[in-house]
Enzyme design. Sequence first.
Site, PDB file in Angstrom:
ATOM      1  N   TYR A 100      -3.718  11.131   0.406  1.00 45.62           N
ATOM      2  CA  TYR A 100      -4.133  10.848  -0.980  1.00 45.62           C
ATOM      3  C   TYR A 100      -4.141  12.113  -1.814  1.00 45.62           C
ATOM      4  O   TYR A 100      -3.714  12.132  -2.955  1.00 45.62           O
ATOM      5  CB  TYR A 100      -5.523  10.202  -1.011  1.00 45.62           C
ATOM      6  CG  TYR A 100      -5.533   8.772  -0.544  1.00 45.62           C
ATOM      7  CD1 TYR A 100      -5.470   8.466   0.811  1.00 45.62           C
ATOM      8  CD2 TYR A 100      -5.583   7.729  -1.450  1.00 45.62           C
ATOM      9  CE1 TYR A 100      -5.467   7.158   1.251  1.00 45.62           C
ATOM     10  CE2 TYR A 100      -5.576   6.411  -1.017  1.00 45.62           C
ATOM     11  CZ  TYR A 100      -5.516   6.132   0.333  1.00 45.62           C
ATOM     12  OH  TYR A 100      -5.505   4.836   0.757  1.00 45.62           O
ATOM     13  N   HIS A 159      -4.589  -7.915   0.542  1.00 44.42           N
ATOM     14  CA  HIS A 159      -3.903  -6.628   0.637  1.00 44.42           C
ATOM     15  C   HIS A 159      -3.176  -6.412   1.969  1.00 44.42           C
ATOM     16  O   HIS A 159      -2.142  -5.760   2.007  1.00 44.42           O
ATOM     17  CB  HIS A 159      -4.956  -5.535   0.434  1.00 44.42           C
ATOM     18  CG  HIS A 159      -4.398  -4.170   0.333  1.00 44.42           C
ATOM     19  ND1 HIS A 159      -3.683  -3.741  -0.765  1.00 44.42           N
ATOM     20  CD2 HIS A 159      -4.423  -3.117   1.187  1.00 44.42           C
ATOM     21  CE1 HIS A 159      -3.310  -2.478  -0.578  1.00 44.42           C
ATOM     22  NE2 HIS A 159      -3.744  -2.081   0.597  1.00 44.42           N
ATOM     23  N   ASP A 171       0.836  -1.197   0.000  1.00 46.01           N
ATOM     24  CA  ASP A 171       0.000   0.000   0.000  1.00 46.01           C
ATOM     25  C   ASP A 171       0.882   1.263   0.000  1.00 46.01           C
ATOM     26  O   ASP A 171       1.872   1.312  -0.723  1.00 46.01           O
ATOM     27  CB  ASP A 171      -0.952  -0.048   1.211  1.00 46.01           C
ATOM     28  CG  ASP A 171      -2.151   0.865   1.053  1.00 46.01           C
ATOM     29  OD1 ASP A 171      -3.144   0.459   0.444  1.00 46.01           O
ATOM     30  OD2 ASP A 171      -2.082   2.024   1.538  1.00 46.01           O
TER      31      ASP A 171
END
Length: 477
Positions: free
Chosen positions: A394, A451, A244
């Site tokens: 982000y 993930h 990630d």
Amino acid sequence: MWSQFLGNVRPAVHEHWPKSALVPAALGVGGAVVCWMLLRSRKKTLEMGDGWWALGAPQQREDTSVRAFTLEVSDTEIQDLYQRLDRTRFISPLEDSQFHYGFNSIHLKRVVSYWRNSFEWHKQVELINKYPHYKTTIEGLEVHFIRVKPAHLPPGQKARPLLMVHGWPGSFYEFYRIIPLLTEPSKYGLNPNLAFEIICPSIPGYGFSEAPHKKGFNGVAAARIFYKLMLRLGFGEFYLQGGDWGSLITTLLAQMKPECVTGLHLNMAFVPKGGFGQTISLLLGRYVPWLVGMTREDVNRLYPYFEKNVYALLRESGYMHIQATKPDSVGSALNDSPAGLAAYILEKFSTWTDPEFRKLEDGGLERKYSLDDLLTNIMIYWLSGSITSSMRFYKENFTRDFLYSPANTMAVRVPTGIASFPCELMHVPRSWAKGKFRNISSYTYMPRGGHFAALEEPELLARDIQHFVFRVEKLGQ
Ligand SMILES: *[C@@H]1O[C@H](CO)[C@@H](O)[C@H](O)[C@H]1NC(C)=O
Ligand SMILES: *[C@@H]1O[C@H](CO)[C@@H](O)[C@H](O)[C@H]1NC(C)=O
């Protein structure tokens, strides 16, 4: 711009300029030209830059001390949490909707009830404090990390330093199940000849690392801060591991300071999208995979391409669009409601662990994790009030021109290991990864897992990290 802060860390940096270039340089102008040419021929590295993220103007002198930190339970905070949980205004889900519309609120009720009545935060805090925690100030921010050394090493052995970086919506706690395997391998049936010293920081704005107070804190800034952290702790060379955001940050660090990175291990590789070669390989891969360097396993994991990658990615990336544009709006809601925060975060732990879990009433959450572990991660976000700053990352990263950022076009030359988990959001065949990662020492099709590999499949991941390091150091296994 604020190079005086670099003064603190400079002693441990070792620049790999060709030694042979130093002598001719002393001989005059001709020497200078030779020297210039030699320097130019050095491989390109990523511009490190500098930053200051506290309020106001940069301070002249930064406190470089490393301070022990212990997490404490605050009864006021717990009372506040309980009151909010008690007053949750639940929604009712659609009939037969499982996790297809997001976190199923009937199941959310159960999670909240467990959280309120059975979850023992005191116990979890004890567990969190099992490893030594520290804070130190870098670029004006309090950076939190844990540092775990092997309790005992076989004679003549040295622990390899390994920086492990989490992502969103995770935290340092994701690594609590893998740390013992890597630091005490002999105790857990892993190869006893390879133990690590783990440095596991919180990304600024996540958990107990202070959030940046200024705009622009992106992956490059995080990589630079962790590089400075490693220098401050006395590590001139180290291994890196991440998935990630951790994958982006460690990759950037490897591009920035390749001479400090012995090896980079990723459980999710970001490669620039598109390109003519990739399009061709996509078109042909399904029919003649060998022609475009794909294996059967790549074909299984990639096709039907639209279904598995394009559509799945669209369906699962709505959160990203919000967080990359207006993080503060949804952040205001999530920071105010623990139940809402749990729904928002745990939905990811369901679907990103296995997309099939969307078909289950309970999102399959407890098939791979304990509710205690999941809620501990939520508590780290809740108590630190860091959900909004974690989402801002982000926005800062996906700037308008991010596809053309130097890091995207620059190769990674350090030895790289890739663990490809079958339920990862996107499969990247080795032949695609090679375009960016020029020295792949190991590439493994992991048999199961998604993930959040470190938390979900700690043993598989730990074994693959060991395997990679054996390859890099050319040791017999
Ligand atoms: C943001 O993340 C994407 C995907 O990981 C990456 O390609 C890009 O380089 C990042 N941008 C910055 C500024 O780090
Ligand atoms: C690639 O990495 C290996 C270690 O895994 C190293 O021995 C080799 O020299 C590297 N190759 C290049 C071209 O840098």
